[in-house]
Structures are given as C-alpha cells and as structure tokens.
Motif scaffolding. Structure first.
Motif, short mmCIF file in Angstrom:
data_model
loop_
_atom_site.label_atom_id
_atom_site.label_comp_id
_atom_site.label_asym_id
_atom_site.label_seq_id
_atom_site.Cartn_x
_atom_site.Cartn_y
_atom_site.Cartn_z
N THR A 26 -99.76 14.05 -114.81
CA THR A 26 -100.95 14.37 -114.02
C THR A 26 -101.35 13.22 -113.11
O THR A 26 -101.77 13.46 -111.97
N THR A 47 -101.68 23.48 -112.90
CA THR A 47 -102.31 23.70 -114.19
C THR A 47 -101.83 22.66 -115.19
O THR A 47 -100.72 22.13 -115.07
N HIS A 48 -102.67 22.35 -116.17
CA HIS A 48 -102.23 21.50 -117.29
C HIS A 48 -101.31 22.32 -118.17
O HIS A 48 -101.52 23.52 -118.35
N CYS A 50 -100.81 21.97 -121.44
CA CYS A 50 -101.64 22.35 -122.58
C CYS A 50 -102.88 21.45 -122.54
O CYS A 50 -102.93 20.48 -121.80
N GLU A 51 -103.85 21.77 -123.32
CA GLU A 51 -105.16 21.12 -123.26
C GLU A 51 -105.10 19.60 -123.40
O GLU A 51 -105.82 18.89 -122.71
N HIS A 52 -104.26 19.09 -124.25
CA HIS A 52 -104.22 17.65 -124.52
C HIS A 52 -103.03 16.95 -123.88
O HIS A 52 -102.72 15.82 -124.20
N SER A 53 -102.38 17.61 -122.95
CA SER A 53 -101.18 17.07 -122.33
C SER A 53 -101.50 16.18 -121.14
O SER A 53 -102.49 16.39 -120.43
N GLU A 54 -100.67 15.18 -120.92
CA GLU A 54 -100.77 14.33 -119.74
C GLU A 54 -99.92 14.87 -118.61
O GLU A 54 -99.80 14.25 -117.56
N CYS A 56 -98.72 18.17 -115.96
CA CYS A 56 -99.16 19.39 -115.30
C CYS A 56 -97.96 20.07 -114.67
O CYS A 56 -96.91 19.46 -114.46
#
Length: 67
Positions: A26, A47-48, A50-54, A56
């Motif tokens: 990201t 988009t990311h 997943c929620e906790h991912s660095e 995108c």
C-alpha cells in the motif's frame, strides 16, 4: 516501460486487453499511480486485500480520448 514500472513497485501484475491488474504494498500505491498516470493509465479500482494487510490490489486501464 509499463513492465519495468510494474516490476519496480508490484509483487504481482498481469496485463490483459489494455487493463493491468496489480498487487503491491500500500505504501507504494501513490508512486505507481503517478507513474502510470503519466503513461496514460487511469486507476479503475483499488482495494485492500484483507483488513489487516499491508498490500492492496488495483486495476489500471488505458485512458482513451473521445474528442
């Protein structure tokens, strides 16, 4: 040139019919965005993963002019 830019910033990329799909950290998105914009590409979706991912995922498409 497009491949060189994608290799510099992306973990994964794929080109298909004027559309480029990428996965990257990201923190590098804006640099990639600016570089591809200068080549005539626009960002359609980002988009990311997943929620906790660095990371995108983004889709860039060649801009066309209808003037």
């Amino acid at each position: 040139m497009l491949d060189a830019i994608c290799q510099e910033f992306c973990e994964w990329f794929h080109h298909f019919n004027g559309t480029t799909h990428v996965v990257l950290e990201t923190q590098y998105f804006m640099e990639l965005f600016n570089r591809l914009l200068s080549l005539g590409y626009v960002c359609e979706v980002v988009t990311h993963i997943c929620e906790h991912s660095e990371f995108c995922a983004a889709t860039f498409t060649e801009a066309t002019s209808s003037i």
